[in-house]
Design a protein around this motif. Structure first.
Motif, PDB file in Angstrom:
ATOM      1  N   PRO A 173      73.393  88.100  15.743  1.00  0.00           N
ATOM      2  CA  PRO A 173      72.882  88.787  14.850  1.00  0.00           C
ATOM      3  C   PRO A 173      73.567  90.158  14.706  1.00  0.00           C
ATOM      4  O   PRO A 173      74.238  90.971  15.526  1.00  0.00           O
ATOM      5  N   VAL A 174      73.476  90.816  13.487  1.00  0.00           N
ATOM      6  CA  VAL A 174      74.190  92.125  13.121  1.00  0.00           C
ATOM      7  C   VAL A 174      72.711  93.171  13.238  1.00  0.00           C
ATOM      8  O   VAL A 174      72.055  93.235  12.208  1.00  0.00           O
ATOM      9  N   THR A 175      72.673  93.830  14.338  1.00  0.00           N
ATOM     10  CA  THR A 175      71.663  94.773  14.337  1.00  0.00           C
ATOM     11  C   THR A 175      72.120  96.111  13.641  1.00  0.00           C
ATOM     12  O   THR A 175      73.046  96.396  13.385  1.00  0.00           O
ATOM     13  N   VAL A 176      70.811  96.752  13.089  1.00  0.00           N
ATOM     14  CA  VAL A 176      71.123  98.107  12.298  1.00  0.00           C
ATOM     15  C   VAL A 176      72.088  99.062  13.077  1.00  0.00           C
ATOM     16  O   VAL A 176      72.162  99.117  14.335  1.00  0.00           O
ATOM     17  N   GLY A 177      73.109  99.348  12.287  1.00  0.00           N
ATOM     18  CA  GLY A 177      74.204 100.542  12.842  1.00  0.00           C
ATOM     19  C   GLY A 177      75.258  99.730  13.317  1.00  0.00           C
ATOM     20  O   GLY A 177      76.217 100.671  13.508  1.00  0.00           O
ATOM     21  N   SER A 178      75.266  98.528  13.282  1.00  0.00           N
ATOM     22  CA  SER A 178      76.563  97.729  13.803  1.00  0.00           C
ATOM     23  C   SER A 178      77.714  97.896  12.603  1.00  0.00           C
ATOM     24  O   SER A 178      77.360  98.093  11.395  1.00  0.00           O
ATOM     25  N   ARG A 179      78.825  97.856  13.189  1.00  0.00           N
ATOM     26  CA  ARG A 179      79.954  97.881  12.312  1.00  0.00           C
ATOM     27  C   ARG A 179      80.570  96.489  11.926  1.00  0.00           C
ATOM     28  O   ARG A 179      80.807  95.744  13.146  1.00  0.00           O
TER      29      ARG A 179
END
Length: 149
Positions: free
Chosen positions: A98-104
């Motif tokens: 999963p790509v969590t908020v704030g990830s690059r």
């Protein structure tokens, strides 16, 4: 990498073309995608509720991650001397991390195959969307493009 011709592009089949810049997936981007797709599931758009769930914060839609392939791969490759590029579709697509908020995230692009088609060239690219600091990618997709002379 800018290819001067379709012949040059075809010769690159089987090689890694490069890696895009990092892109931050912030809540504003997630919210705009939710608005565009009418998918307002709480895990994506409700930071308070998501904070109590499995990932501890909101998560980007898988299809947002997939859609980001377009701008990221454009940083990696282009072809001069063509009249048009057509998104011909996708083959195998997997959402792994999963790509969590704030990830690059960034895209690693391999030109898997190149095949002549009437009027141009069809290529398959294996695009791996990496998440900074994650041991596994967010997404791996086989992206098909048709380049028209």
């Amino acid at each position: 990498m800018i290819f001067d011709s379709l012949d040059e592009l075809a010769r690159a089949a089987g090689t890694e073309l490069g890696v895009s810049d990092w892109l931050v997936v912030d809540q504003q981007r997630i919210d705009r995608f939710a608005d565009a797709t009418d998918d307002h599931q709480w895990i994506h758009v409700d930071p308070e509720r998501a904070a109590t769930a499995q990932f501890g914060r909101t998560v980007a839609h898988g299809f947002l991650t997939l859609a980001l392939i377009a701008p990221m791969t454009q940083q990696v490759m282009g072809v001069d001397g063509v009249s048009m590029v057509i998104n011909y579709g996708l083959d195998r697509v997997r959402f792994i991390t999963p790509v969590t908020v704030g990830s690059r995230v960034r895209a690693r692009v391999e030109l898997t195959t190149a095949q002549a088609v009437p009027g141009g060239l069809q290529v398959t690219r294996t695009v791996t969307v990496e998440v900074e600091g994650a041991p596994k990618p967010a997404c791996v997709a086989e992206s098909l493009l048709r380049y028209v002379r």
